[in-house]
Design a protein around this motif. Structure first.
Motif, PDB file in Angstrom:
ATOM      1  N   ALA A  15       0.829  -1.203   0.000  1.00  0.00           N
ATOM      2  CA  ALA A  15       0.000   0.000   0.000  1.00  0.00           C
ATOM      3  C   ALA A  15       0.870   1.263   0.000  1.00  0.00           C
ATOM      4  O   ALA A  15       0.512   2.275  -0.606  1.00  0.00           O
ATOM      5  CB  ALA A  15      -0.938   0.005   1.202  1.00  0.00           C
ATOM      6  N   GLY A  18       2.077   3.103  -3.311  1.00  0.00           N
ATOM      7  CA  GLY A  18       1.221   4.022  -4.051  1.00  0.00           C
ATOM      8  C   GLY A  18      -0.086   3.372  -4.435  1.00  0.00           C
ATOM      9  O   GLY A  18      -0.299   2.179  -4.225  1.00  0.00           O
ATOM     10  N   SER A  19      -0.930   4.183  -4.997  1.00  0.00           N
ATOM     11  CA  SER A  19      -2.265   3.731  -5.369  1.00  0.00           C
ATOM     12  C   SER A  19      -2.197   2.696  -6.487  1.00  0.00           C
ATOM     13  O   SER A  19      -1.457   2.856  -7.457  1.00  0.00           O
ATOM     14  CB  SER A  19      -3.086   4.937  -5.827  1.00  0.00           C
ATOM     15  OG  SER A  19      -4.379   4.528  -6.159  1.00  0.00           O
ATOM     16  N   MET A  20      -2.974   1.646  -6.311  1.00  0.00           N
ATOM     17  CA  MET A  20      -3.102   0.620  -7.345  1.00  0.00           C
ATOM     18  C   MET A  20      -4.466  -0.033  -7.183  1.00  0.00           C
ATOM     19  O   MET A  20      -5.029  -0.005  -6.092  1.00  0.00           O
ATOM     20  CB  MET A  20      -1.967  -0.408  -7.258  1.00  0.00           C
ATOM     21  CG  MET A  20      -1.974  -1.294  -6.032  1.00  0.00           C
ATOM     22  SD  MET A  20      -0.589  -2.443  -5.968  1.00  0.00           S
ATOM     23  CE  MET A  20       0.717  -1.392  -5.369  1.00  0.00           C
TER      24      MET A  20
END
Length: 114
Positions: A15, A18-20
């Motif tokens: 997490a 980064g955003s995924m």
């Protein structure tokens, strides 16, 4: 307890990258939490352990398992069980710094992550 602690560490690191999408996060987590990955980590941390930690690791590894998944090598499964026992022990002991140190060593395989 140890399996939950290990998975939490894995998911926290993923997490933090980064955003995924959730399904990508889940697929990456599953690759790191599987018995094969934990068995590789076992081999990386074993030389760094204190006598007390080594005893916990081996006790977990040698515990009688009534069921080993068909898709898993029994040796890898036993090593993974040892890792989870050690991580659960360190968590319950409150030694979070040592937990972090060993987790980082398990992750450090000299290659870049995809």
């Amino acid at each position: 307890m140890g399996d939950a602690v290990f998975e939490l560490l894995v998911r926290e690191r993923l997490a933090a990258q980064g955003s995924m999408p959730a399904h990508i996060l889940h697929k990456k987590a599953v690759k790191k939490v599987c018995a094969v990955a934990q068995a590789r980590g076992y081999d990386r941390v074993e030389p760094l352990l204190t006598d007390e930690e080594l005893g916990i690791l081996k006790r977990g590894r040698n515990a009688n398992s009534t069921h080993v998944p068909r898709s898993c090598d029994p040796s890898d499964y036993r090593k993974a069980t040892g890792v989870e026992a050690l991580f659960g022990y360190l968590y319950l002991k409150g030694d979070l710094q040592r937990l972090e140190t060993l987790y980082e060593r398990m992750e450090d395989d000299g290659t870049e992550e995809d």
